[in-house]
Every structure is written in C-alpha cells, then in structure tokens.
Scaffold this active site. Structure first.
Site, PDB file in Angstrom:
ATOM      1  N   GLY A  20      -9.091   5.641  -3.785  1.00 55.80           N
ATOM      2  CA  GLY A  20      -8.934   4.772  -2.609  1.00 55.80           C
ATOM      3  C   GLY A  20      -7.790   4.930  -1.395  1.00 55.80           C
ATOM      4  CB  ILE A  21      -5.571   2.650  -0.112  1.00 49.52           C
ATOM      5  CG1 ILE A  21      -6.562   1.892   0.737  1.00 49.52           C
ATOM      6  CG2 ILE A  21      -4.154   2.564   1.028  1.00 49.52           C
ATOM      7  CD1 ILE A  21      -6.144  -0.073   0.611  1.00 49.52           C
ATOM      8  CE1 TYR A 158      -5.433  -7.711  -5.146  1.00 45.85           C
ATOM      9  CE2 TYR A 158      -6.154  -9.074  -3.170  1.00 45.85           C
ATOM     10  CZ  TYR A 158      -5.553  -7.877  -3.667  1.00 45.85           C
ATOM     11  OH  TYR A 158      -5.665  -6.614  -2.881  1.00 45.85           O
ATOM     12  N   PRO A 196     -13.244   1.818  -4.250  1.00 41.35           N
ATOM     13  CG  PRO A 196     -13.005   3.314  -5.696  1.00 41.35           C
ATOM     14  CD  PRO A 196     -12.678   3.076  -4.292  1.00 41.35           C
TER      15      PRO A 196
HETATM   16  N1  LIG Z   1      -9.364  -2.113  -0.999  1.00 44.78           N
HETATM   17  C1  LIG Z   1      -9.159  -3.534  -0.087  1.00 44.78           C
HETATM   18  O1  LIG Z   1      -9.868  -4.059   0.283  1.00 44.78           O
HETATM   19  C2  LIG Z   1      -7.805  -3.875  -0.211  1.00 44.78           C
HETATM   20  C3  LIG Z   1      -7.252  -4.663   0.589  1.00 44.78           C
HETATM   21  C4  LIG Z   1      -5.831  -5.031   0.700  1.00 44.78           C
HETATM   22  C5  LIG Z   1      -5.111  -4.635  -0.224  1.00 44.78           C
HETATM   23  N2  LIG Z   1      -5.545  -3.614  -0.887  1.00 44.78           N
HETATM   24  C6  LIG Z   1      -4.543  -3.232  -1.783  1.00 44.78           C
HETATM   25  O2  LIG Z   1      -4.062  -1.528  -1.589  1.00 44.78           O
HETATM   26  C7  LIG Z   1      -3.937  -1.075  -2.741  1.00 44.78           C
HETATM   27  C8  LIG Z   1      -4.875   0.314  -3.227  1.00 44.78           C
HETATM   28  O3  LIG Z   1      -6.014  -0.553  -3.274  1.00 44.78           O
HETATM   29  P1  LIG Z   1      -7.492   0.603  -3.361  1.00 44.78           P
HETATM   30  O4  LIG Z   1      -8.475  -0.353  -2.689  1.00 44.78           O
HETATM   31  O5  LIG Z   1      -7.113   1.562  -3.074  1.00 44.78           O
HETATM   32  O6  LIG Z   1      -8.078   0.317  -4.886  1.00 44.78           O
HETATM   33  P2  LIG Z   1      -8.524   1.312  -5.895  1.00 44.78           P
HETATM   34  O7  LIG Z   1      -9.157   0.388  -6.997  1.00 44.78           O
HETATM   35  O8  LIG Z   1      -9.399   2.145  -5.263  1.00 44.78           O
HETATM   36  O9  LIG Z   1      -7.199   2.342  -6.340  1.00 44.78           O
HETATM   37  C9  LIG Z   1      -6.209   1.512  -7.198  1.00 44.78           C
HETATM   38  C10 LIG Z   1      -5.437   2.711  -7.873  1.00 44.78           C
HETATM   39  O10 LIG Z   1      -4.211   2.146  -8.709  1.00 44.78           O
HETATM   40  C11 LIG Z   1      -4.523   2.840  -9.802  1.00 44.78           C
HETATM   41  N3  LIG Z   1      -3.711   1.866 -10.614  1.00 44.78           N
HETATM   42  C12 LIG Z   1      -4.245   0.496 -11.302  1.00 44.78           C
HETATM   43  N4  LIG Z   1      -3.513   0.064 -12.223  1.00 44.78           N
HETATM   44  C13 LIG Z   1      -2.488   0.858 -12.291  1.00 44.78           C
HETATM   45  C14 LIG Z   1      -1.023   0.817 -13.029  1.00 44.78           C
HETATM   46  N5  LIG Z   1      -0.727  -0.090 -13.961  1.00 44.78           N
HETATM   47  N6  LIG Z   1      -0.336   1.837 -12.830  1.00 44.78           N
HETATM   48  C15 LIG Z   1      -0.663   2.785 -12.107  1.00 44.78           C
HETATM   49  N7  LIG Z   1      -1.574   3.086 -11.277  1.00 44.78           N
HETATM   50  C16 LIG Z   1      -2.629   1.957 -11.727  1.00 44.78           C
HETATM   51  C17 LIG Z   1      -5.784   2.686 -10.302  1.00 44.78           C
HETATM   52  O11 LIG Z   1      -6.025   3.930 -11.496  1.00 44.78           O
HETATM   53  C18 LIG Z   1      -6.544   3.287  -8.955  1.00 44.78           C
HETATM   54  O12 LIG Z   1      -6.432   4.858  -8.848  1.00 44.78           O
HETATM   55  C19 LIG Z   1      -3.827  -2.156  -3.873  1.00 44.78           C
HETATM   56  O13 LIG Z   1      -2.313  -2.529  -4.133  1.00 44.78           O
HETATM   57  C20 LIG Z   1      -4.635  -3.170  -3.424  1.00 44.78           C
HETATM   58  O14 LIG Z   1      -4.143  -4.485  -3.752  1.00 44.78           O
HETATM   59  C21 LIG Z   1      -6.579  -3.286  -1.165  1.00 44.78           C
END
Ligand SMILES: NC(=O)c1ccc[n+]([C@@H]2O[C@H](COP(=O)([O-])OP(=O)(O)OC[C@H]3O[C@@H](n4cnc5c(N)ncnc54)[C@H](O)[C@@H]3O)[C@@H](O)[C@H]2O)c1
Length: 261
Positions: A20-21, A158, A196
């Site tokens: 993801g991000i 969250y 994801p």
């Molecule tokens: N997708 C959204 O809509 C959204 C919105 C606001 C904020 N965010 C924030 O952006 C960030 C990235 O989100 P995303 O959407 O890319 O999620 P994602 O689920 O696609 O990716 C998250 C990554 O973090 C890793 N991860 C999880 N637990 C971990 C741990 N204990 N130690 C190390 N790595 C770990 C996972 O393996 C994964 O690769 C997060 O902090 C999320 O809360 C996402």
C-alpha cells in the site's frame, strides 16, 4: 524555473514498506534519489519492494522488522546506517485497521491496535531521532488518518490510536526542536486510500451491498474519488524534503476534502 526534489545521498527508513502506502512511498522517495531501507513484519513483501526499487536503478535494502519490538528498531536503524552511511528520513507508516463495534472489541484487540499504531510509532521516534540528528538532520513522518481528526462508528480503537499519533507528533516535534535537534516531526492524515487496508472497511458487508458501500466511500470525498497511494506518497515526499523545512508539529490532511465540511 523548474524545481525538483533531490534526496540523493539521504537514506530513508520506511516501515510497512511491503504494501500500500508504504510501498508507494518507498518508490517515490527512491525516485527522488533517496536510498531506502524497506522494513516490514512480512519480510517477503519488503524484499519485493526493495527488489523493484533496485530494478529501477535505485538503492534499497529489506529488513524484517516488527515495529512493536524495541530490539528490532535498533537493528533496523543500525542496518540502515551501515548500508547507507546515514539516516535522514523515517516514515512511521506500518499500521493496522480494526473495524468492530464497541461490544466486539476485546481487550486484546484494543491493545494490539494501540501497540502497532501508537507504541510502534513511539519506538520509531525514540530509535531514530538521534540517528537523524547525527546524520545532519532530517524528517520523521507519522501516518495518522482522518480517523485521527474525526470519529467513525465501529472504529473506536483505530480512531483512538490515530488521534494519539496526531498529538504524539506535536509533542515530539516540540521536544526535539526545544532540544536543538535537527529533526522535524509531522503527521499525515489520509482519507480512504485504495490499498489492501481498504478491504477491512468492507469486511463483513454482504456481497450484494458491497458496491453500494464502496459508492458511499467515494461520496464521502468531495473531490469525487478515493485516494491512491501516490496521493499520500507525494505529501510524504514534500515533508521528507527541505521544501518543508519550516514545518514541524504540523498535520497534513490529504483527504479529497473529506474533513473540510
Ligand atoms: N488505506 C487507508 O485508507 C488509510 C487511511 C488513513 C491512514 N492509513 C494509514 O496508512 C498506513 C499504511 O496503510 P496501508 O493502507 O498502506 O495499509 P496496508 O495494510 O496496505 O499496509 C500495511 C503494512 O504494514 C505492515 N505491518 C502491519 N503490522 C506491522 C508491524 N507490527 N510491524 C511492521 N509492519 C507491520 C503490513 O505487513 C503491511 O505491509 C497505516 O498506518 C494506516 O493506518 C491508511
């Protein structure tokens, strides 16, 4: 005059870089010339990100790293400075979502969200601040969320975690600036981004209602679409660069207008 962001000679550590991000951020920082330590609890996915950066001509390593484990932070920082000679940028991106009602959230659920989303960010700041200062200064970027600004039903844990990241960012920014450390700390607040993690928001929604639920998600963003990882990676690139040199303790909202009304 064309102005480009040049991060060459600077190393960046990105947590959760396997998806993801985090993955997109690793690519965008690498495209600007930074060397990237891609860390993730899931080493295989971090390795994929690092390999793709190297294939594109960039510099990257992959590190197995659970952000909740203090000793693994020391290892990740050491591996980064050994590989690249400095640490100038750290993106506290790893995080998990939890969509459950108050009645459904167990103590273990709540602690796990707070551990990864809050303690993980704290340990990251603690482990990286001096290394960044001693490397010549730089930037820490913490992933919060619109859920750190406004509430959402079925997201009590969250929202609590992302609200904590927002104020931890400001507290640490003030403290480090007050100590004369050359380390800026800012938070980023994405709207709903197609990664994801978005699947968590529609988990449990019956198949026949999914399309309508996704349409509702689009409609929450006045700009008319969901966010893409690149929308967030671009904001992180700006915060990582000297173009944001006068910003610390700030919250950068990238949400297509979701929280504007
Ligand atoms: N997708 C959204 O809509 C959204 C919105 C606001 C904020 N965010 C924030 O952006 C960030 C990235 O989100 P995303 O959407 O890319 O999620 P994602 O689920 O696609 O990716 C998250 C990554 O973090 C890793 N991860 C999880 N637990 C971990 C741990 N204990 N130690 C190390 N790595 C770990 C996972 O393996 C994964 O690769 C997060 O902090 C999320 O809360 C996402």
């Amino acid at each position: 005059m064309t102005q480009t962001i040049d991060l060459s000679g600077r190393a960046a550590l990105v947590t959760g870089a396997g998806s993801g991000i985090g993955r997109k951020t690793a690519h965008v920082l690498a495209d600007a010339g930074a060397s990237i330590a891609c860390t993730d609890v899931n080493l295989g996915t971090a390795e994929e990100t690092a390999a793709a950066i190297k294939d594109a001509g960039g510099e990257a390593i992959a590190i197995a790293h659970d952000v909740v484990e203090e000793a693994q932070w020391a290892n990740a920082v050491n591996a980064t400075t050994e590989a690249f000679g400095n640490l100038r940028i750290m993106v506290n991106n790893a995080g998990i979502e939890l969509v459950k009602t108050i009645d459904q959230i167990s103590t273990d659920d709540f602690r796990r969200v707070m551990d990864i989303n809050v303690l993980g960010v704290f340990l990251g700041i603690q482990a990286c601040a001096d290394a960044i200062h001693n490397s010549g200064g730089g930037s820490i970027i913490n992933l919060s969320s619109v859920a750190g600004l406004i509430g959402a039903p079925r997201q009590a844990a969250y929202c609590a975690s992302k609200g904590a990241v927002r104020l931890m960012t400001k507290a640490t920014a003030l403290e480090l600036a007050g100590l004369g450390k050359q380390v800026r700390v800012n938070s980023v607040h994405p709207g709903i981004i197609e990664t994801p993690m978005m699947d968590d928001l529609i988990q449990g929604v019956p198949e026949e209602e999914r399309e309508a639920r996704i349409a509702q998600m689009h409609a929450r963003h006045p700009i008319g679409r969901l966010g893409q990882p690149l929308d967030i990676a671009n904001a992180i690139l700006f915060l990582a660069s000297d173009m944001s040199d006068f910003m610390t303790g700030s919250e950068v909202v990238v949400d297509g207008g979701l929280t504007a009304n």
